[in-house]
Design a protein around this motif. Sequence first.
Motif, PDB file in Angstrom:
ATOM      1  N   ALA A  58      29.428  13.545  16.573  1.00 18.45           N
ATOM      2  CA  ALA A  58      29.348  13.791  18.315  1.00 18.45           C
ATOM      3  C   ALA A  58      28.697  12.420  18.909  1.00 18.45           C
ATOM      4  O   ALA A  58      29.265  12.101  19.916  1.00 18.45           O
ATOM      5  N   PHE A  61      30.896   9.419  19.199  1.00 18.68           N
ATOM      6  CA  PHE A  61      31.947   9.254  20.162  1.00 18.68           C
ATOM      7  C   PHE A  61      31.482   9.197  21.472  1.00 18.68           C
ATOM      8  O   PHE A  61      31.885   8.501  22.367  1.00 18.68           O
ATOM      9  N   THR A  92      36.102  15.400  22.293  1.00 20.94           N
ATOM     10  CA  THR A  92      34.808  15.678  21.876  1.00 20.94           C
ATOM     11  C   THR A  92      34.381  17.208  21.933  1.00 20.94           C
ATOM     12  O   THR A  92      33.880  17.870  20.934  1.00 20.94           O
ATOM     13  N   GLN A  96      34.422  18.370  18.041  1.00 22.18           N
ATOM     14  CA  GLN A  96      33.257  18.799  17.569  1.00 22.18           C
ATOM     15  C   GLN A  96      32.740  19.975  18.034  1.00 22.18           C
ATOM     16  O   GLN A  96      31.662  20.622  17.593  1.00 22.18           O
ATOM     17  N   LEU A 107      27.565  19.994  24.630  1.00 23.67           N
ATOM     18  CA  LEU A 107      28.760  18.816  24.666  1.00 23.67           C
ATOM     19  C   LEU A 107      29.233  18.714  26.138  1.00 23.67           C
ATOM     20  O   LEU A 107      29.515  17.456  26.275  1.00 23.67           O
ATOM     21  N   ASN A 111      28.764  15.112  27.765  1.00 27.54           N
ATOM     22  CA  ASN A 111      29.903  14.294  28.139  1.00 27.54           C
ATOM     23  C   ASN A 111      29.997  13.817  29.536  1.00 27.54           C
ATOM     24  O   ASN A 111      30.013  12.700  30.065  1.00 27.54           O
TER      25      ASN A 111
END
Length: 198
Positions: A58, A61, A92, A96, A107, A111
């Motif tokens: 993760a 990315f 993602t 993930q 996440l 992001n």
Amino acid sequence: MEGPEGGGKSTLLEPLAQKVRNAGFEVLTTREPGAGKFGAQVRAALLHGENLEPWTEAFLFLADRSQHCSDEIRPALERGVWVICDRFADSTIVYQGYARGLDIELLRRLNQIASQGAVPDLTLLLDLAPETGLERIAKKDRLDSEPVAFHHRVRAGFLKEAELDQQRWRILDAALPPDELLDEAWFHVHHLIDLVRP
């Protein structure tokens, strides 16, 4: 553009961009991971390297996205250029989060940081049964080689995200022939052009 493996995003990218150019706009086509020198190094580690712990994957990315937004996406947007990206932050969340089981809300926050708040105006989901998509791939990378159950979680994750934000997402049948898929994609992009054209 988002979607499971073998959905045809890479095939659709340039023909769709050319239609936007023909409508009078400058377009940047790009992808994640892999844009720029740093992105190419991250892509090699992610797709062709050893198995990675889920959070390591993760963060790789996210690091790629941070650099990609700084070097490519933000400067293009500031110049008024349209950006069509083969995968972005939603991948993602799905790969993930839904598929690997990491905390989805965390996440989302990461992001936001990595993308500098950039959110697509339109996300085209090229939806396809995992078995069909995987059959299309001649040379499988590390993610392609995951068990089919993983790819079913990916597809379900994309469909769930599309359901949660129906204003942004449009679901396309990626089993269509390429020319028909292009027509479907262009229908939605052209509608977006009509909304933003001065």
